[in-house]
Scaffold this active site. Sequence first.
Site, PDB file in Angstrom:
ATOM      1  N   GLU A  96       0.956  -1.182  -0.027  1.00  0.00           N
ATOM      2  CA  GLU A  96      -0.124   0.026  -0.076  1.00  0.00           C
ATOM      3  C   GLU A  96       0.880   1.335  -0.053  1.00  0.00           C
ATOM      4  OE1 GLU A  96      -3.007   0.329  -1.120  1.00  0.00           O
ATOM      5  OE2 GLU A  96      -3.537  -1.523   0.054  1.00  0.00           O
ATOM      6  N   ASP A 156       3.395   2.304  -4.759  1.00  0.00           N
ATOM      7  CA  ASP A 156       3.668   2.325  -6.294  1.00  0.00           C
ATOM      8  C   ASP A 156       4.078   3.680  -6.584  1.00  0.00           C
ATOM      9  OD1 ASP A 156       1.114   3.615  -5.469  1.00  0.00           O
ATOM     10  OD2 ASP A 156       0.076   2.806  -7.334  1.00  0.00           O
ATOM     11  N   SER A 201     -12.827   2.382  -8.078  1.00  0.00           N
ATOM     12  CA  SER A 201     -13.681   2.678  -9.050  1.00  0.00           C
ATOM     13  C   SER A 201     -13.313   3.604 -10.124  1.00  0.00           C
ATOM     14  CB  SER A 201     -15.256   2.958  -8.315  1.00  0.00           C
ATOM     15  OG  SER A 201     -15.045   4.078  -7.558  1.00  0.00           O
ATOM     16  N   ASP A 226      -3.600   1.114 -10.031  1.00  0.00           N
ATOM     17  CA  ASP A 226      -4.694   0.840 -10.404  1.00  0.00           C
ATOM     18  C   ASP A 226      -4.878   0.677 -11.704  1.00  0.00           C
ATOM     19  OD1 ASP A 226      -4.938   1.190  -7.871  1.00  0.00           O
ATOM     20  OD2 ASP A 226      -5.911   3.187  -7.872  1.00  0.00           O
ATOM     21  N   LYS A 242     -10.181  10.077  -2.935  1.00  0.00           N
ATOM     22  CA  LYS A 242      -8.732  10.594  -3.012  1.00  0.00           C
ATOM     23  C   LYS A 242      -8.726  11.946  -3.685  1.00  0.00           C
ATOM     24  CE  LYS A 242      -6.708   7.436  -5.483  1.00  0.00           C
ATOM     25  NZ  LYS A 242      -6.014   6.299  -6.186  1.00  0.00           N
TER      26      LYS A 242
END
Length: 434
Positions: free
Chosen positions: A25, A28, A122, A166, A210
């Site tokens: 987490e 990246d 999403s 993602d 976010k």
Amino acid sequence: MFNSKFGSIPKFYVRAPGRVNIIGEHIDYCGYSVLPMAVEQDMLIAVEPVKTHTLQLANTNPLYPDFSTSANNVQIDKTKPLWHNYFLCGFKGIQEHFGLSDLTGMNCLVDGNIPPSSGLSSSSALVCCAGLVTLTVLGMNLSKVELAEICTKSERYIGTEGGGMDQSISFLAEEGTAKLIEFSPLRATDVKLPSGAVFVIAHSCVEMNKAATSHFNIRVMECRLAAKLLAKSKSLPWDKVLRLEEVQARLRVSLEEMLLITEDALHPEPYSPEEVCSCLGISLQELRTQILSPNTQDVLIFKLYQRAKHVYSEAARVLQFKKICEEAPDNMVQLLGELMNQSHVSCRDMYECSCPELDQLVDICRKFGAQGSRLTGAGWGGCTVSIVPADKLPSFLANVHEAYYQRSDRSLAPEKQSLFATKPGGGALVFLEA
């Protein structure tokens, strides 16, 4: 519904999946590998190219109003993370990649069953879906890796400084396997998950967008500053360094050694902007204009030691997780669970991206049979992911449902979106109706 919105029928459909990050987490964007899998939930867009230059967007969810704009003048408002702006990110990314100015319009109806603001990506799935829609309408071709890289860049139009996990898993996912995603260059390696366990996603019912808060971008900036201070402490050209991984690569040392260097070079007390400037030998003006992003210029304290410690230890956990999956020892599920538990503690204490509801949910999941449980996604709300022995799944689901969702007003959350087992799904694709 397409017909009632647009008075016609769609020519093709595009889907892009959400994802759950099993471990890795907030690393990246620091340059480190992550270990996600695509979930079965996805975004789906029905598309009809049209002769006009108008982009018409509608959503099956009445909470998201219709939107239309000229295909040749796409404006993305960073101050408002409205649903259609994520579509526009993907559209604009493809448009700019090919340097196109005279674009055909399209009618698009968007549907999705990824719970919004849940940490299951999403918004990135919508960006990826829109990118693939635009590419298909233009009749152009790109590899999945190129598409992932374009959509990673284009999501930044909305102001989120993400790292690419993602978008990469949304395009590169394959059914039945998780993926180790590595960056620079982008590549994905299959990771076979244990057959005797399932991964269960539980929504904390706390939503986190976010792009609507600065938490996420502040962490990105703290990691950037930590990288620069670590580089300076080792006499590296710090002004060229942006990511914590670059410091390790330049020093050619292990992650364990980077943790020791962090202990040595950074102090646990928060840094003020003035102290950062003094360490780097620059002015406040230079810090603000050359290093900080627009929405982090007023931040008064930076926790550099804690953020670097999380990133280097979490990067090591990803590699350990992959190694255990490859070696498949008898106590594999227990070992993987321990790594997930350590990850949650680090996210909670060192990265401070958890929240009381996530911590409570993690405790409940462990109490009722999860070998490991952690927050997944950006945090500050959203979901947990737990590794649960397959034979314990029915009792686990029943007990967690009762302990977390029924003992409060959280039972108002849509049933299916609250708690479900998932297996690795496939990546984005285009299909025509049979």
